[in-house]
Design a protein around this motif. Structure first.
Motif, mmCIF file in Angstrom:
data_model
loop_
_atom_site.group_PDB
_atom_site.id
_atom_site.type_symbol
_atom_site.label_atom_id
_atom_site.label_comp_id
_atom_site.label_asym_id
_atom_site.label_seq_id
_atom_site.Cartn_x
_atom_site.Cartn_y
_atom_site.Cartn_z
ATOM 1 N N ASP A 49 -39.918 13.487 66.647
ATOM 2 C CA ASP A 49 -40.552 14.034 67.995
ATOM 3 C C ASP A 49 -41.034 15.592 67.754
ATOM 4 O O ASP A 49 -42.381 15.707 68.038
ATOM 5 C CB ASP A 49 -39.800 14.112 69.065
ATOM 6 C CG ASP A 49 -40.361 14.000 70.273
ATOM 7 O OD1 ASP A 49 -40.826 12.938 70.848
ATOM 8 O OD2 ASP A 49 -40.417 14.901 71.268
ATOM 9 N N PHE A 52 -44.635 15.859 65.971
ATOM 10 C CA PHE A 52 -45.945 15.824 66.330
ATOM 11 C C PHE A 52 -46.325 16.855 67.658
ATOM 12 O O PHE A 52 -47.338 16.876 68.225
ATOM 13 C CB PHE A 52 -46.579 14.434 66.798
ATOM 14 C CG PHE A 52 -45.722 13.888 67.989
ATOM 15 C CD1 PHE A 52 -46.129 14.378 69.454
ATOM 16 C CD2 PHE A 52 -44.712 13.015 67.937
ATOM 17 C CE1 PHE A 52 -45.196 13.916 70.518
ATOM 18 C CE2 PHE A 52 -44.072 12.552 69.009
ATOM 19 C CZ PHE A 52 -44.245 13.074 70.378
ATOM 20 N N GLU A 87 -39.199 24.479 75.311
ATOM 21 C CA GLU A 87 -39.093 23.120 74.528
ATOM 22 C C GLU A 87 -38.889 23.579 72.923
ATOM 23 O O GLU A 87 -37.903 23.032 72.299
ATOM 24 C CB GLU A 87 -40.206 22.271 74.815
ATOM 25 C CG GLU A 87 -39.955 20.925 74.210
ATOM 26 C CD GLU A 87 -40.800 19.814 74.726
ATOM 27 O OE1 GLU A 87 -41.048 20.037 75.917
ATOM 28 O OE2 GLU A 87 -41.381 18.971 73.962
ATOM 29 N N LEU A 117 -48.849 7.954 66.583
ATOM 30 C CA LEU A 117 -49.056 9.014 67.692
ATOM 31 C C LEU A 117 -49.744 10.166 67.380
ATOM 32 O O LEU A 117 -50.608 10.642 68.359
ATOM 33 C CB LEU A 117 -47.540 9.480 68.293
ATOM 34 C CG LEU A 117 -46.667 8.536 69.199
ATOM 35 C CD1 LEU A 117 -45.346 9.268 69.398
ATOM 36 C CD2 LEU A 117 -47.439 8.974 70.409
ATOM 37 N N ALA A 140 -47.560 9.728 78.498
ATOM 38 C CA ALA A 140 -46.273 10.242 77.627
ATOM 39 C C ALA A 140 -45.508 11.086 78.564
ATOM 40 O O ALA A 140 -44.608 11.192 78.496
ATOM 41 C CB ALA A 140 -47.045 11.191 76.592
ATOM 42 N N GLU A 141 -46.133 12.089 79.381
ATOM 43 C CA GLU A 141 -45.524 13.085 80.138
ATOM 44 C C GLU A 141 -44.759 12.192 81.417
ATOM 45 O O GLU A 141 -43.583 12.394 81.993
ATOM 46 C CB GLU A 141 -46.332 14.175 80.714
ATOM 47 C CG GLU A 141 -46.734 14.901 79.380
ATOM 48 C CD GLU A 141 -45.748 15.243 78.521
ATOM 49 O OE1 GLU A 141 -44.665 15.674 78.736
ATOM 50 O OE2 GLU A 141 -46.355 15.276 77.332
ATOM 51 N N TYR A 144 -41.649 10.133 80.486
ATOM 52 C CA TYR A 144 -40.463 11.262 80.250
ATOM 53 C C TYR A 144 -40.044 11.594 81.600
ATOM 54 O O TYR A 144 -38.769 11.616 81.813
ATOM 55 C CB TYR A 144 -40.978 12.260 79.189
ATOM 56 C CG TYR A 144 -40.667 11.949 77.798
ATOM 57 C CD1 TYR A 144 -41.260 11.039 77.407
ATOM 58 C CD2 TYR A 144 -39.801 12.726 77.277
ATOM 59 C CE1 TYR A 144 -41.045 10.602 76.000
ATOM 60 C CE2 TYR A 144 -39.348 12.269 75.874
ATOM 61 C CZ TYR A 144 -39.957 11.087 75.241
ATOM 62 O OH TYR A 144 -39.407 11.017 73.999
ATOM 63 N N TRP A 164 -32.139 17.939 76.978
ATOM 64 C CA TRP A 164 -33.426 17.000 76.797
ATOM 65 C C TRP A 164 -33.862 16.138 78.123
ATOM 66 O O TRP A 164 -34.856 16.117 78.348
ATOM 67 C CB TRP A 164 -33.278 15.965 75.510
ATOM 68 C CG TRP A 164 -34.564 15.420 75.202
ATOM 69 C CD1 TRP A 164 -34.651 14.115 74.902
ATOM 70 C CD2 TRP A 164 -35.745 16.135 74.757
ATOM 71 N NE1 TRP A 164 -36.060 13.720 74.535
ATOM 72 C CE2 TRP A 164 -36.705 14.932 74.278
ATOM 73 C CE3 TRP A 164 -36.159 17.522 74.560
ATOM 74 C CZ2 TRP A 164 -38.081 15.316 73.855
ATOM 75 C CZ3 TRP A 164 -37.348 17.829 74.191
ATOM 76 C CH2 TRP A 164 -38.343 16.902 73.823
ATOM 77 N N HIS A 168 -37.127 17.629 81.221
ATOM 78 C CA HIS A 168 -38.087 16.527 81.780
ATOM 79 C C HIS A 168 -37.956 16.173 83.261
ATOM 80 O O HIS A 168 -38.459 15.437 83.844
ATOM 81 C CB HIS A 168 -38.195 15.476 80.994
ATOM 82 C CG HIS A 168 -38.798 15.753 79.699
ATOM 83 N ND1 HIS A 168 -37.731 15.807 78.338
ATOM 84 C CD2 HIS A 168 -39.927 15.990 78.994
ATOM 85 C CE1 HIS A 168 -38.532 16.131 77.449
ATOM 86 N NE2 HIS A 168 -39.804 16.182 77.625
ATOM 87 N N GLU A 210 -45.330 4.809 73.210
ATOM 88 C CA GLU A 210 -43.714 5.324 73.469
ATOM 89 C C GLU A 210 -42.777 4.131 73.287
ATOM 90 O O GLU A 210 -41.593 4.441 72.740
ATOM 91 C CB GLU A 210 -43.945 5.670 75.046
ATOM 92 C CG GLU A 210 -44.880 6.954 75.276
ATOM 93 C CD GLU A 210 -44.225 8.132 74.926
ATOM 94 O OE1 GLU A 210 -43.208 8.373 74.396
ATOM 95 O OE2 GLU A 210 -45.201 9.168 74.676
ATOM 96 N N PHE A 213 -41.672 3.902 69.756
ATOM 97 C CA PHE A 213 -41.307 5.197 69.232
ATOM 98 C C PHE A 213 -39.835 5.071 69.499
ATOM 99 O O PHE A 213 -38.639 5.342 68.579
ATOM 100 C CB PHE A 213 -42.020 6.510 69.910
ATOM 101 C CG PHE A 213 -41.413 7.758 69.278
ATOM 102 C CD1 PHE A 213 -42.076 8.211 68.206
ATOM 103 C CD2 PHE A 213 -40.701 8.658 69.804
ATOM 104 C CE1 PHE A 213 -41.811 9.363 67.453
ATOM 105 C CE2 PHE A 213 -40.289 9.867 69.020
ATOM 106 C CZ PHE A 213 -40.720 10.179 67.915
#
Ligand code: NSP
Length: 220
Positions: A49, A52, A87, A117, A140-141, A144, A164, A168, A210, A213
């Motif tokens: 993670d 990237f 983060e 990705l 993506a967001e 999450y 984590w 989010h 996602e 992943f």
């Protein structure tokens, strides 16, 4: 229901179908919330993670450059500030706790999905329109936010699991994702048919990535 009724982003989410539901309730996220995820899998996930994050920051940087007004630039810049501060330090503290070697933090061997990705974000940032970048970032967001909301009440004890989730589900992140969704809808309204198609394709591709992943670290 068409885009005009549901909104462009919501239509993209619905079209993602099973992939969306799999991503948001993936066994990886459930195991993370339950503290049953092996620490080696968590370390492996965080390494890939983190690999990237620089590309993500760069893609959002392109969005800042292409944004239509200072309000949007401020929103995107605040997101970048969070990713590069809280983060980033979360990753460093987790790497320490999980005893991740220095080489894996700075130049890890990239898995195939991580490469994909990175390529998707690089391409969107450099070649995509503002709307296309938003349509890459939003899924993506949003995924999450959704999976983290589903796991938040479990409050796992180990900080590398708990924080984590917390990164989010906090109010700022939630407000950012809601803004991103509305901003994507706005961009789609003024986009050409070709651009809307490109936006929808980027959204669908990111949802698929996602899922892929998460699959690497906790197979379904
Ligand atoms: C793969 C992935 N997608 C989204 C996020 C949330 N920024 C993340 N950390 N990693």
């Amino acid at each position: 229901m068409n885009d005009a009724e549901a909104g462009f982003a919501e239509t993209c989410r619905q079209k993602a179908g099973d992939d969306w539901d799999v991503a948001c309730g993936h066994p990886f996220t459930v195991a993370l919330g339950d503290s049953t995820l092996p620490t080696a899998a968590m370390a492996d996930y965080l390494v890939q993670d983190y690999a990237f994050v620089g590309t993500l920051v760069s893609m959002v940087g392109f969005a800042v450059g292409k944004a239509p007004n200072i309000g949007a630039q401020a929103r995107l810049s605040a997101f970048l500030a969070a990713v590069t501060s809280d983060e980033n330090t979360y990753f460093q503290r987790s790497f320490d706790a999980l005893q991740v070697p220095a080489a894996d933090r700075s130049r890890p061997a990239l898995r195939e999905v991580t490469k994909q990705l990175i390529a998707a974000m690089e391409e969107a940032g450099r070649q995509g329109s503002y709307g296309e970048i938003l349509a890459t970032l939003l899924p993506a967001e949003w995924i999450y936010l959704t999976w983290a909301e589903a796991q938040a009440a479990k409050a796992p004890e180990a900080f590398y699991f708990r924080e984590w989730i917390d990164l989010h589900v906090n109010g700022n992140f939630r407000a950012f994702v809601l803004w991103l969704k509305a901003e994507t809808d706005e961009a789609a309204k003024t986009a050409s048919a070709d651009e809307r198609q490109a936006m929808a394709a980027r959204f669908a591709r990111m949802v698929q990535l996602e899922v892929d992943f998460f699959d690497m670290f906790q197979p379904r």
